[in-house]
Design an enzyme around this catalytic site. Structure first.
Site, PDB file in Angstrom:
ATOM      1  N   PHE B  13       3.658  -5.575 -12.312  1.00 12.38           N
ATOM      2  CA  PHE B  13       2.936  -5.085 -13.488  1.00 12.38           C
ATOM      3  C   PHE B  13       2.373  -3.692 -13.243  1.00 12.38           C
ATOM      4  O   PHE B  13       1.183  -3.462 -13.309  1.00 12.38           O
ATOM      5  CB  PHE B  13       1.825  -6.092 -13.863  1.00 12.38           C
ATOM      6  CG  PHE B  13       1.430  -6.031 -15.309  1.00 12.38           C
ATOM      7  CD1 PHE B  13       2.360  -6.246 -16.318  1.00 12.38           C
ATOM      8  CD2 PHE B  13       0.105  -5.758 -15.672  1.00 12.38           C
ATOM      9  CE1 PHE B  13       1.991  -6.186 -17.657  1.00 12.38           C
ATOM     10  CE2 PHE B  13      -0.271  -5.706 -17.008  1.00 12.38           C
ATOM     11  CZ  PHE B  13       0.669  -5.918 -18.002  1.00 12.38           C
ATOM     12  N   LYS B 121      16.446  -1.096  -9.491  1.00 17.95           N
ATOM     13  CA  LYS B 121      17.811  -0.722  -9.082  1.00 17.95           C
ATOM     14  C   LYS B 121      18.292  -1.465  -7.836  1.00 17.95           C
ATOM     15  O   LYS B 121      19.482  -1.728  -7.688  1.00 17.95           O
ATOM     16  CB  LYS B 121      17.868   0.783  -8.766  1.00 17.95           C
ATOM     17  CG  LYS B 121      17.594   1.667  -9.958  1.00 17.95           C
ATOM     18  CD  LYS B 121      17.431   3.120  -9.536  1.00 17.95           C
ATOM     19  CE  LYS B 121      16.038   3.476  -9.110  1.00 17.95           C
ATOM     20  NZ  LYS B 121      15.040   3.669 -10.140  1.00 17.95           N
ATOM     21  N   GLU B 145      19.822  -2.312 -18.132  1.00 21.02           N
ATOM     22  CA  GLU B 145      19.989  -0.967 -18.715  1.00 21.02           C
ATOM     23  C   GLU B 145      18.937   0.019 -18.205  1.00 21.02           C
ATOM     24  O   GLU B 145      19.245   1.178 -17.911  1.00 21.02           O
ATOM     25  CB  GLU B 145      19.908  -1.065 -20.239  1.00 21.02           C
ATOM     26  CG  GLU B 145      20.233   0.224 -20.970  1.00 21.02           C
ATOM     27  CD  GLU B 145      21.724   0.549 -20.935  1.00 21.02           C
ATOM     28  OE1 GLU B 145      22.074   1.452 -20.162  1.00 21.02           O
ATOM     29  OE2 GLU B 145      22.510  -0.085 -21.655  1.00 21.02           O
ATOM     30  N   VAL B 148      19.429   2.300 -14.902  1.00 28.22           N
ATOM     31  CA  VAL B 148      20.303   3.460 -14.738  1.00 28.22           C
ATOM     32  C   VAL B 148      19.798   4.737 -15.401  1.00 28.22           C
ATOM     33  O   VAL B 148      19.536   5.714 -14.739  1.00 28.22           O
ATOM     34  CB  VAL B 148      21.759   3.169 -15.154  1.00 28.22           C
ATOM     35  CG1 VAL B 148      22.601   4.421 -15.066  1.00 28.22           C
ATOM     36  CG2 VAL B 148      22.339   2.095 -14.252  1.00 28.22           C
ATOM     37  N   GLY B 203       3.077  15.319 -11.232  1.00 29.94           N
ATOM     38  CA  GLY B 203       3.495  13.915 -11.254  1.00 29.94           C
ATOM     39  C   GLY B 203       4.958  13.684 -11.595  1.00 29.94           C
ATOM     40  O   GLY B 203       5.367  12.560 -11.853  1.00 29.94           O
ATOM     41  N   GLU B 206       7.557  12.495  -6.637  1.00 28.50           N
ATOM     42  CA  GLU B 206       6.662  11.652  -5.862  1.00 28.50           C
ATOM     43  C   GLU B 206       6.192  12.372  -4.602  1.00 28.50           C
ATOM     44  O   GLU B 206       6.775  13.376  -4.205  1.00 28.50           O
ATOM     45  CB  GLU B 206       7.376  10.349  -5.490  1.00 28.50           C
ATOM     46  CG  GLU B 206       7.614   9.489  -6.710  1.00 28.50           C
ATOM     47  CD  GLU B 206       8.382   8.219  -6.382  1.00 28.50           C
ATOM     48  OE1 GLU B 206       8.113   7.633  -5.329  1.00 28.50           O
ATOM     49  OE2 GLU B 206       9.247   7.848  -7.195  1.00 28.50           O
ATOM     50  N   ASP B 217      18.639   8.325  -5.143  1.00 34.38           N
ATOM     51  CA  ASP B 217      18.393   7.645  -6.419  1.00 34.38           C
ATOM     52  C   ASP B 217      19.612   7.760  -7.342  1.00 34.38           C
ATOM     53  O   ASP B 217      20.040   6.775  -7.942  1.00 34.38           O
ATOM     54  CB  ASP B 217      17.143   8.264  -7.070  1.00 34.38           C
ATOM     55  CG  ASP B 217      16.852   7.666  -8.436  1.00 34.38           C
ATOM     56  OD1 ASP B 217      16.465   6.486  -8.483  1.00 34.38           O
ATOM     57  OD2 ASP B 217      17.043   8.369  -9.448  1.00 34.38           O
ATOM     58  N   LYS B 221      22.181   4.663  -8.681  1.00 35.11           N
ATOM     59  CA  LYS B 221      22.522   4.454 -10.096  1.00 35.11           C
ATOM     60  C   LYS B 221      24.041   4.497 -10.308  1.00 35.11           C
ATOM     61  O   LYS B 221      24.597   3.755 -11.111  1.00 35.11           O
ATOM     62  CB  LYS B 221      21.829   5.505 -10.956  1.00 35.11           C
ATOM     63  CG  LYS B 221      20.321   5.273 -11.022  1.00 35.11           C
ATOM     64  CD  LYS B 221      19.598   6.440 -11.645  1.00 35.11           C
ATOM     65  CE  LYS B 221      18.104   6.151 -11.755  1.00 35.11           C
ATOM     66  NZ  LYS B 221      17.327   7.359 -12.095  1.00 35.11           N
ATOM     67  N   GLY B 314       9.737   7.214 -17.379  1.00 30.51           N
ATOM     68  CA  GLY B 314       8.575   7.052 -18.239  1.00 30.51           C
ATOM     69  C   GLY B 314       8.450   5.590 -18.579  1.00 30.51           C
ATOM     70  O   GLY B 314       9.453   4.928 -18.862  1.00 30.51           O
TER      71      GLY B 314
HETATM   72  N1  LIG Z   1       8.642   4.532 -13.755  1.00 31.14           N
HETATM   73  C1  LIG Z   1       9.766   4.758 -14.415  1.00 31.14           C
HETATM   74  O1  LIG Z   1       9.829   5.637 -15.259  1.00 31.14           O
HETATM   75  C2  LIG Z   1      10.985   3.921 -14.145  1.00 31.14           C
HETATM   76  C3  LIG Z   1      12.137   4.102 -14.913  1.00 31.14           C
HETATM   77  C4  LIG Z   1      13.262   3.307 -14.692  1.00 31.14           C
HETATM   78  C5  LIG Z   1      13.216   2.336 -13.698  1.00 31.14           C
HETATM   79  N2  LIG Z   1      12.081   2.180 -12.925  1.00 31.14           N
HETATM   80  C6  LIG Z   1      12.065   1.109 -11.932  1.00 31.14           C
HETATM   81  O2  LIG Z   1      11.221   0.090 -12.418  1.00 31.14           O
HETATM   82  C7  LIG Z   1      10.523  -0.539 -11.354  1.00 31.14           C
HETATM   83  C8  LIG Z   1       9.026  -0.448 -11.595  1.00 31.14           C
HETATM   84  O3  LIG Z   1       8.634   0.910 -11.617  1.00 31.14           O
HETATM   85  P1  LIG Z   1       7.131   1.336 -11.840  1.00 31.14           P
HETATM   86  O4  LIG Z   1       7.132   2.792 -12.066  1.00 31.14           O
HETATM   87  O5  LIG Z   1       6.507   0.465 -12.853  1.00 31.14           O
HETATM   88  O6  LIG Z   1       6.523   1.024 -10.401  1.00 31.14           O
HETATM   89  P2  LIG Z   1       5.014   0.671 -10.035  1.00 31.14           P
HETATM   90  O7  LIG Z   1       4.087   1.305 -11.014  1.00 31.14           O
HETATM   91  O8  LIG Z   1       4.849   0.907  -8.595  1.00 31.14           O
HETATM   92  O9  LIG Z   1       4.938  -0.892 -10.322  1.00 31.14           O
HETATM   93  C9  LIG Z   1       5.447  -1.865  -9.458  1.00 31.14           C
HETATM   94  C10 LIG Z   1       4.598  -3.099  -9.619  1.00 31.14           C
HETATM   95  O10 LIG Z   1       5.154  -4.164  -8.867  1.00 31.14           O
HETATM   96  C11 LIG Z   1       4.114  -4.844  -8.197  1.00 31.14           C
HETATM   97  N3  LIG Z   1       4.648  -5.550  -7.044  1.00 31.14           N
HETATM   98  C12 LIG Z   1       5.006  -5.079  -5.838  1.00 31.14           C
HETATM   99  N4  LIG Z   1       5.445  -6.084  -5.041  1.00 31.14           N
HETATM  100  C13 LIG Z   1       5.357  -7.207  -5.774  1.00 31.14           C
HETATM  101  C14 LIG Z   1       5.617  -8.576  -5.513  1.00 31.14           C
HETATM  102  N5  LIG Z   1       6.117  -8.977  -4.339  1.00 31.14           N
HETATM  103  N6  LIG Z   1       5.387  -9.476  -6.491  1.00 31.14           N
HETATM  104  C15 LIG Z   1       4.893  -9.084  -7.684  1.00 31.14           C
HETATM  105  N7  LIG Z   1       4.600  -7.811  -7.982  1.00 31.14           N
HETATM  106  C16 LIG Z   1       4.830  -6.884  -7.045  1.00 31.14           C
HETATM  107  C17 LIG Z   1       3.143  -3.770  -7.850  1.00 31.14           C
HETATM  108  O11 LIG Z   1       1.885  -4.347  -7.616  1.00 31.14           O
HETATM  109  P3  LIG Z   1       0.666  -3.462  -7.020  1.00 31.14           P
HETATM  110  O12 LIG Z   1       0.331  -2.443  -8.080  1.00 31.14           O
HETATM  111  O13 LIG Z   1      -0.398  -4.448  -6.846  1.00 31.14           O
HETATM  112  O14 LIG Z   1       1.190  -2.853  -5.771  1.00 31.14           O
HETATM  113  C18 LIG Z   1       3.160  -2.931  -9.116  1.00 31.14           C
HETATM  114  O15 LIG Z   1       2.308  -3.455 -10.086  1.00 31.14           O
HETATM  115  C19 LIG Z   1      10.975   0.144 -10.082  1.00 31.14           C
HETATM  116  O16 LIG Z   1      11.993  -0.619  -9.508  1.00 31.14           O
HETATM  117  C20 LIG Z   1      11.506   1.487 -10.582  1.00 31.14           C
HETATM  118  O17 LIG Z   1      12.510   1.985  -9.750  1.00 31.14           O
HETATM  119  C21 LIG Z   1      10.983   2.946 -13.160  1.00 31.14           C
END
Ligand SMILES: NC(=O)c1ccc[n+]([C@@H]2O[C@H](COP(=O)([O-])OP(=O)(O)OC[C@H]3O[C@@H](n4cnc5c(N)ncnc54)[C@H](OP(=O)(O)O)[C@@H]3O)[C@@H](O)[C@H]2O)c1
Lengths: 185, 331
Positions: B13, B121, B145, B148, B203, B206, B217, B221, B314
């Site tokens: 989350f 991914k 979806e 990627v 931001g 990273e 990355d 994909k 995003g």
């Molecule tokens: N951000 C983007 O724009 C974007 C776009 C496309 C795809 N993605 C992909 O989507 C995924 C999430 O991205 P995000 O940006 O939302 O990352 P994020 O903000 O770091 O969120 C990841 C969440 O997963 C939780 N988590 C970690 N280990 C866990 C476990 N074992 N069980 C349950 N929850 C766990 C984390 O908890 P804590 O906060 O407590 O550590 C955090 O809330 C990633 O795989 C990313 O590559 C992201």
């Protein structure tokens, strides 16, 4: 001290345009039907520094006047072509048709790395010596000693396949020298 | 219209997971009206804790979870296994080496009879075939979806809208961070290090930008596209990868003079070519998009070339793809 990256100054860019142009030529000639004529006809080509890429010789086919038709593909410096035609005529060889195989496909490639002039020369030569492709333009940007240089290279070839071969040669040379090649999509 | 209730769990989350909750809250009524499905979030898990409610988790409970108030003793796997629901949304962090924790979440969900929709991914790139087989065995779907191109539809575009076409190649910019850096360097004539620092400050990149700028990355994909669209059985090691850190302002200027821009391009074709590298893109090519945008040109045998452009990252954008995937399962 301020971050020097704020003071980035564009370096001078030099452009080299090459003058010696090798062309690929296809030629239809007709030989007298007597022994030794083939060698006799091909000699002036090598004498002028040309390269014979292919010879098609149909023994059973004759012209109405009893001559033997022959198809040649050769590479020769542009300035030697007229001399060659003269020499062939002097030897009693009929030149029926001359067609230039034009360098009609081109691409731009970028090089990034520690590019040395001698490396470039070598690379250009290795492509030009193929006879089917050449480096037609080169822009070089050398910001300074110990800094990464870049070059943009325009390759031309007589066809798409040949262009791809030329790129392969360039990539192989660049890889040996640790230079990065950026090709177009 | 007959309504079908679709119960959802969100595992992970963070940005994307919360984005999914947010778009469901915003769109729930419209989706019920248009598609006849009532989306109900019945469980959320995060490292901070879990919440579950078969009537639908409340806004207060979500706020409390976000605030870090521990919510009981269940684990993510307990939610996936023991709370009755139809779709598990997996949005934990990507791990390209092990796929975990996402891989275990997805396997558990399929084995528990849940459909899976993910933005993660890692599991898809590492264990595509195994996961597809498992999904088929349990009669469930797995959709990804968002993994990627973020909001940009590629997989459903090819599978649904371009159905019947043979796909020859897909080429594109699949990483917004690299695109931002190269665009800024070219437009402002600034060196790489400078623009990277700037991107980190706002931001877009990273703190550890290596996965983005070294092309990892994009490569991951590409593997997902290779496996899901071209039917390959590829892994990350099959991809030839070059990143963008060697690109200089000089090189960008030479490219510009010759009528090109430099972009980090991922390239996969039906002959099995898998490559990530900086490439020259003609300025008037549709692949020349700026900023953090993503783009992909899909070359097909019947439709010719189709290009999609969109936001690759995003939370709301990724949630958009997840939402469409969920609706896609029920239509
Ligand atoms: N951000 C983007 O724009 C974007 C776009 C496309 C795809 N993605 C992909 O989507 C995924 C999430 O991205 P995000 O940006 O939302 O990352 P994020 O903000 O770091 O969120 C990841 C969440 O997963 C939780 N988590 C970690 N280990 C866990 C476990 N074992 N069980 C349950 N929850 C766990 C984390 O908890 P804590 O906060 O407590 O550590 C955090 O809330 C990633 O795989 C990313 O590559 C992201």
């Amino acid at each position: 001290m301020e971050d020097r990256s704020y003071f980035y100054l564009p370096p001078p860019i030099t452009t080299i345009n090459k003058k010696v142009i090798t062309m690929k030529v296809s030629m239809s000639i007709e030989l007298k039907d007597i022994p030794g004529q083939l060698v006799h006809a091909l000699q002036p080509i090598s004498n002028l520094g040309g390269n014979i890429r292919s010879v098609q010789h149909q023994r059973d086919k004759k012209t109405p006047s009893g001559r033997i038709p022959l198809q040649l593909v050769l590479e020769i410096e542009e300035r030697s072509l007229n001399i060659l035609v003269e020499r062939l005529k002097e030897r009693g060889v009929n030149v029926v048709r001359i067609g230039e195989e034009r360098l009609k496909d081109s691409m731009v490639v970028l090089l990034i790395g520690h590019i040395v002039h001698s490396d470039l020369r070598e690379t250009i030569d290795s492509i030009d010596s193929t006879g089917f492709a050449e480096v037609v333009e080169l822009s070089l940007s050398m910001p300074g000693v110990d800094m990464t240089s870049s070059a943009s290279v325009t390759l031309s070839a007589i066809g798409k396949e040949e262009l791809k071969d030329a790129l392969d040669i360039l990539e192989a040379t660049a890889e040996k020298k640790g230079i990065m090649v950026i090709s177009s999509i | 219209m007959k309504q079908e209730t679709v119960r959802i769990s969100i595992i992970g989350f963070g940005y994307v997971g919360s984005g999914v909750a947010e778009v469901i809250r915003r769109k729930r009524e419209a989706i019920a009206r248009k598609h006849g499905i009532d989306l109900k979030i019945v469980g959320i898990a995060d490292l901070k804790g879990v919440i579950a409610d078969e009537q639908g988790v409340s806004e207060e409970a979500i706020r409390a979870l976000k605030a870090g108030e521990k919510q009981g003793d269940m684990t993510s796997l307990d939610i996936i296994r023991d709370v009755a629901h139809e779709v598990m949304v997996e949005t934990t962090p990507t791990n390209v080496e092990t796929g975990e924790p996402g891989l275990t979440h997805i396997i558990t969900a399929l084995e528990s009879g849940r459909h899976v929709v993910t933005s993660n991914k890692g599991p898809i790139a590492l264990e595509y075939q195994k996961l597809m087989e498992l999904a088929a065995k349990h009669g469930k779907e797995i959709k990804f979806e968002a993994a990627v191109g973020g909001a940009m539809p590629i997989i459903s575009l090819v599978r649904e809208n371009l159905a019947g076409n043979g796909v020859m190649s897909i080429k594109g910019i699949l990483n917004g961070t690299c695109n931002y850096i190269l665009t800024r360097m070219a437009e402002e004539d600034l060196p790489y290090e400078h623009v990277l620092k700037e991107a980190q400050e706002i931001g877009i990149a990273e703190t550890d930008p290596s996965k983005d700028i070294e092309g990892v990355d994009t490569a991951v994909k590409l593997v997902i596209l290779a496996n899901s669209i071209f039917g390959m059985n590829a892994t990350y090691n099959d991809v030839k990868v070059v990143g963008i850190s060697e690109i200089t302002p000089d090189a960008l200027k030479l490219a510009n003079d010759a009528g090109y821009v430099i972009k980090l391009i991922g390239d996969v074709d039906s002959d099995g070519r898998l490559e990530v590298a900086p490439r020259l893109v003609p300025k008037d090519d549709p692949l020349n998009v700026g900023g953090t945008l993503n783009v992909a040109t899909i070359k097909t045998d019947l439709a010719g070339e189709i290009t999609v452009i969109g936001k690759g990252a995003g939370p709301i954008e990724a949630a958009s793809a997840i939402l469409s995937d969920i609706i896609g399962i029920y239509s």
